[in-house]
Design an enzyme around this catalytic site. Structure first.
Site, PDB file in Angstrom:
ATOM      1  N   HIS A 273       3.431   5.998   4.935  1.00 57.75           N
ATOM      2  CA  HIS A 273       3.301   7.327   4.325  1.00 57.75           C
ATOM      3  C   HIS A 273       3.492   8.373   5.405  1.00 57.75           C
ATOM      4  O   HIS A 273       3.053   8.178   6.536  1.00 57.75           O
ATOM      5  CB  HIS A 273       1.908   7.476   3.693  1.00 57.75           C
ATOM      6  CG  HIS A 273       1.830   8.568   2.689  1.00 57.75           C
ATOM      7  ND1 HIS A 273       1.654   9.883   3.044  1.00 57.75           N
ATOM      8  CD2 HIS A 273       1.937   8.549   1.339  1.00 57.75           C
ATOM      9  CE1 HIS A 273       1.627  10.623   1.947  1.00 57.75           C
ATOM     10  NE2 HIS A 273       1.807   9.838   0.900  1.00 57.75           N
ATOM     11  N   ASP A 327       1.790   3.508  -4.260  1.00 61.92           N
ATOM     12  CA  ASP A 327       2.737   2.676  -5.011  1.00 61.92           C
ATOM     13  C   ASP A 327       2.502   1.178  -4.816  1.00 61.92           C
ATOM     14  O   ASP A 327       3.109   0.368  -5.510  1.00 61.92           O
ATOM     15  CB  ASP A 327       4.179   3.004  -4.583  1.00 61.92           C
ATOM     16  CG  ASP A 327       4.632   4.366  -5.087  1.00 61.92           C
ATOM     17  OD1 ASP A 327       4.157   4.779  -6.153  1.00 61.92           O
ATOM     18  OD2 ASP A 327       5.458   5.008  -4.413  1.00 61.92           O
TER      19      ASP A 327
HETATM   20  C1  LIG Z   1       4.379   8.179  -3.832  1.00 59.25           C
HETATM   21  C2  LIG Z   1       5.009   7.999  -2.539  1.00 59.25           C
HETATM   22  O1  LIG Z   1       6.036   8.593  -2.301  1.00 59.25           O
HETATM   23  S1  LIG Z   1       4.282   7.007  -1.407  1.00 59.25           S
HETATM   24  C3  LIG Z   1       5.644   6.355  -0.442  1.00 59.25           C
HETATM   25  C4  LIG Z   1       6.432   5.371  -1.233  1.00 59.25           C
HETATM   26  N1  LIG Z   1       7.518   4.793  -0.453  1.00 59.25           N
HETATM   27  C5  LIG Z   1       7.478   3.532   0.028  1.00 59.25           C
HETATM   28  O2  LIG Z   1       6.523   2.799  -0.146  1.00 59.25           O
HETATM   29  C6  LIG Z   1       8.726   3.063   0.746  1.00 59.25           C
HETATM   30  C7  LIG Z   1       8.396   2.397   2.077  1.00 59.25           C
HETATM   31  N2  LIG Z   1       7.901   3.380   3.025  1.00 59.25           N
HETATM   32  C8  LIG Z   1       8.754   4.191   3.716  1.00 59.25           C
HETATM   33  O3  LIG Z   1       9.976   4.112   3.593  1.00 59.25           O
HETATM   34  C9  LIG Z   1       8.154   5.231   4.650  1.00 59.25           C
HETATM   35  O4  LIG Z   1       6.905   4.804   5.124  1.00 59.25           O
HETATM   36  C10 LIG Z   1       8.006   6.628   3.968  1.00 59.25           C
HETATM   37  C11 LIG Z   1       9.337   7.071   3.361  1.00 59.25           C
HETATM   38  C12 LIG Z   1       6.978   6.572   2.855  1.00 59.25           C
HETATM   39  C13 LIG Z   1       7.538   7.633   5.018  1.00 59.25           C
HETATM   40  O5  LIG Z   1       8.571   7.839   5.912  1.00 59.25           O
HETATM   41  P1  LIG Z   1       8.411   8.592   7.310  1.00 59.25           P
HETATM   42  O6  LIG Z   1       7.206   9.453   7.301  1.00 59.25           O
HETATM   43  O7  LIG Z   1       9.708   9.256   7.568  1.00 59.25           O
HETATM   44  O8  LIG Z   1       8.132   7.442   8.334  1.00 59.25           O
HETATM   45  P2  LIG Z   1       9.202   6.620   9.156  1.00 59.25           P
HETATM   46  O9  LIG Z   1      10.193   6.008   8.230  1.00 59.25           O
HETATM   47  O10 LIG Z   1       9.719   7.509  10.222  1.00 59.25           O
HETATM   48  O11 LIG Z   1       8.290   5.490   9.763  1.00 59.25           O
HETATM   49  C14 LIG Z   1       7.494   5.640  10.941  1.00 59.25           C
HETATM   50  C15 LIG Z   1       7.386   4.275  11.592  1.00 59.25           C
HETATM   51  O12 LIG Z   1       6.732   3.364  10.705  1.00 59.25           O
HETATM   52  C16 LIG Z   1       7.605   2.308  10.312  1.00 59.25           C
HETATM   53  N3  LIG Z   1       7.475   2.132   8.859  1.00 59.25           N
HETATM   54  C17 LIG Z   1       7.229   3.104   7.951  1.00 59.25           C
HETATM   55  N4  LIG Z   1       7.160   2.583   6.721  1.00 59.25           N
HETATM   56  C18 LIG Z   1       7.368   1.262   6.867  1.00 59.25           C
HETATM   57  C19 LIG Z   1       7.422   0.204   5.954  1.00 59.25           C
HETATM   58  N5  LIG Z   1       7.243   0.407   4.646  1.00 59.25           N
HETATM   59  N6  LIG Z   1       7.689  -1.034   6.411  1.00 59.25           N
HETATM   60  C20 LIG Z   1       7.877  -1.238   7.727  1.00 59.25           C
HETATM   61  N7  LIG Z   1       7.833  -0.268   8.654  1.00 59.25           N
HETATM   62  C21 LIG Z   1       7.575   0.963   8.225  1.00 59.25           C
HETATM   63  C22 LIG Z   1       9.016   2.796  10.639  1.00 59.25           C
HETATM   64  O13 LIG Z   1       9.887   1.736  10.859  1.00 59.25           O
HETATM   65  C23 LIG Z   1       8.744   3.621  11.873  1.00 59.25           C
HETATM   66  O14 LIG Z   1       8.557   2.738  12.957  1.00 59.25           O
HETATM   67  P3  LIG Z   1       9.047   3.116  14.451  1.00 59.25           P
HETATM   68  O15 LIG Z   1       8.275   4.350  14.812  1.00 59.25           O
HETATM   69  O16 LIG Z   1       8.671   1.923  15.233  1.00 59.25           O
HETATM   70  O17 LIG Z   1      10.520   3.370  14.328  1.00 59.25           O
HETATM   71  O1  LIG Z   2       2.855  12.773  -0.410  1.00 61.95           O
HETATM   72  C1  LIG Z   2       3.886  12.106  -0.347  1.00 61.95           C
HETATM   73  O2  LIG Z   2       4.777  12.264   0.509  1.00 61.95           O
HETATM   74  C2  LIG Z   2       4.128  11.015  -1.310  1.00 61.95           C
HETATM   75  C3  LIG Z   2       2.957  10.689  -2.160  1.00 61.95           C
HETATM   76  O3  LIG Z   2       2.063   9.999  -1.766  1.00 61.95           O
HETATM   77  C4  LIG Z   2       2.896  11.271  -3.490  1.00 61.95           C
HETATM   78  O4  LIG Z   2       3.766  12.066  -3.871  1.00 61.95           O
HETATM   79  O5  LIG Z   2       1.946  10.948  -4.227  1.00 61.95           O
END
Ligand SMILES: CC(=O)SCCNC(=O)CCNC(=O)[C@H](O)C(C)(C)COP(=O)(O)OP(=O)(O)OC[C@H]1O[C@@H](n2cnc3c(N)ncnc32)[C@H](O)[C@@H]1OP(=O)(O)O
Ligand SMILES: O=C([O-])CC(=O)C(=O)O
Length: 390
Positions: A273, A327
């Site tokens: 997140h 999620d």
């Molecule tokens: C309701 C919602 O929107 S909740 C989010 C729902 N989305 C997901 O579950 C999809 C999986 N998660 C992700 O893609 C990301 O964690 C996001 C999109 C939610 C957040 O993205 P960002 O804040 O941009 O984080 P970012 O992608 O830069 O990750 C930071 C670090 O954690 C790692 N990381 C983040 N999420 C994950 C994951 N799900 N699995 C493995 N590694 C992860 C990244 O590889 C990165 O590692 P590094 O610093 O060694 O390169």
């Molecule tokens: O806050 C965010 O980036 C995503 C999230 O958890 C939501 O929309 O509920």
């Protein structure tokens, strides 16, 4: 960066994904990402999940205060009254391909609603509170009907008309399945709606605000939000988590699955997140809901696999703040209620529309068009080359 005119100042401000950049002032919700704490209008989400209803929480989000008994009764009655959708909207949905994803259908039908409920376009955003209220009621009331109608019509079944004697959650379940839910099912769906209703400046809320900042109508703005929510990095992750659990298949396979993902540097659905660097409080609430359901029928493989993914990822991903988000556990609750996997993200939208509208309302009249800048990295002063000389 040759040929670019980026200033040192703009480069210094650049934050990919706008991480850490405030884009609005808001009093709708508060997130403490370190502590894993969430409040709607100052009230802890745990209290709302325990004691409120989706209807009441929506009022709280929209109006900034808990309603009195009379205010709640009036708001609830209005929502019930506006659940029906026009037959032309249903006819339009019948023309969608059978394979259409329910989120695509929802995005298209919400955009189409704007043609049936024209909204005054105003350069100054001078909209009476009644008009604004009416739009909020219309959208919150109709989203469940749109989702349920499409879910049935894509299989050739007739849509089920809403029932005015049921709550928002119970009526959605009824329109989707044709059955009135048991009280526990109704309450679980209601709480799932509450915990998904709002989450400050996430991507879909930002989409609402960017679109609304041009004074586009609210149906267009909410349609933009639905499109944003559908992506697998945002709301769409709840569907992907279930696909992942299916792919893993058994608790014994979790370790190999996780190692493979980590080696290939792939993301694991439902983990991570932008704001939470610890377990999302909503994930904890959803596990509680799941346990209420399974007290009667026992835990299943989905949950056991999900728990093992959480446990085994703790030492690697958890250590860098990548933990289960909202999620991760919602899908196993919905699956237990017999809801099809591709309806999980539409349920998120049915709930989140209240949060989107609360932010939309907040921005009305005091917003400025969103128009950030860019750092140009292309060439300059190129000459046009005639086609025959290329
Ligand atoms: C309701 C919602 O929107 S909740 C989010 C729902 N989305 C997901 O579950 C999809 C999986 N998660 C992700 O893609 C990301 O964690 C996001 C999109 C939610 C957040 O993205 P960002 O804040 O941009 O984080 P970012 O992608 O830069 O990750 C930071 C670090 O954690 C790692 N990381 C983040 N999420 C994950 C994951 N799900 N699995 C493995 N590694 C992860 C990244 O590889 C990165 O590692 P590094 O610093 O060694 O390169
Ligand atoms: O806050 C965010 O980036 C995503 C999230 O958890 C939501 O929309 O509920």
């Amino acid at each position: 960066m040759a040929d670019s005119d980026a200033t040192e100042e703009s480069i210094a401000c650049f934050s990919p994904g706008l991480a850490g950049i405030p884009v609005a002032e808001s009093a709708v919700s508060y997130v403490d990402g370190k502590l894993g704490h969430l409040e709607y209008r100052g009230i802890d989400i745990e209290q709302l999940a325990e004691r409120s209803s989706f209807e009441e929480t929506s009022y709280l989000l929209l109006y900034g205060k808990l309603p009195t008994a009379n205010e709640l009764a009036a708001f609830d009655a209005e929502l019930r009254h506006h659940r029906r959708i026009k037959f032309r909207i249903r006819d339009m949905m019948k023309c969608f391909p059978e394979s259409a994803h329910p989120m695509d259908s929802l995005q298209a039908t919400v955009a189409a609603l704007g043609m049936f409920y024209p909204f005054p376009k105003s350069l100054e955003g001078e909209l009476g509170p009644k008009t604004v209220h009416q739009v909020c009621v219309n959208l919150i009331a109709k989203l469940p009907t749109l989702v349920a109608a499409h879910a049935r019509m894509r299989h050739g079944d007739d849509p089920i008309a809403p029932r005015d004697d049921l709550s928002h959650a119970a009526n959605f379940y009824y329109m989707l399945t044709g059955e009135k839910p048991y009280p526990l099912t109704e309450r679980i769906l209601d709480v799932a709606f509450i915990v998904h209703a709002e989450h400050e400046m996430n991507a879909s809320t930002f989409s609402t605000l960017v679109t609304a900042s041009t004074h586009a109508d609210p149906y267009t703005s909410i349609s933009a939000a639905i499109g944003s929510l559908s992506g697998p990095l945002h709301g769409g992750a709840n569907e992907d988590v279930l696909h992942m659990l299916n792919e893993i298949g058994s608790v014994e396979n979790v370790e190999a699955y996780l190692n493979g993902k980590l080696e290939r540097k792939e993301k694991i659905a439902g983990l991570g997140h932008r704001v939470y660097k610890t377990r999302d409080p909503r994930a904890t609430l959803l596990v509680k809901l799941y346990k209420q359901l399974t007290d009667k029928i026992g835990v299943d493989t989905d949950y056991q696999i999900a728990r093992q993914v959480e446990r085994l990822s703790e030492s690697t991903l958890g250590a860098k703040g990548v933990c289960p988000n909202v999620d991760f556990y919602s899908g196993i609750v919905y699956r237990k209620l017999g809801i099809p996997t591709d309806i999980f993200t539409p349920i998120f939208a049915i709930a989140r529309v209240s949060g989107w509208l609360a932010h939309w309302k907040e921005q009305l009249g005091n917003g400025r068009i969103y128009r950030p800048s860019q750092i140009y990295t292309g060439k300059r002063d190129q000459s046009y080359i005639p086609l025959e000389d290329r």
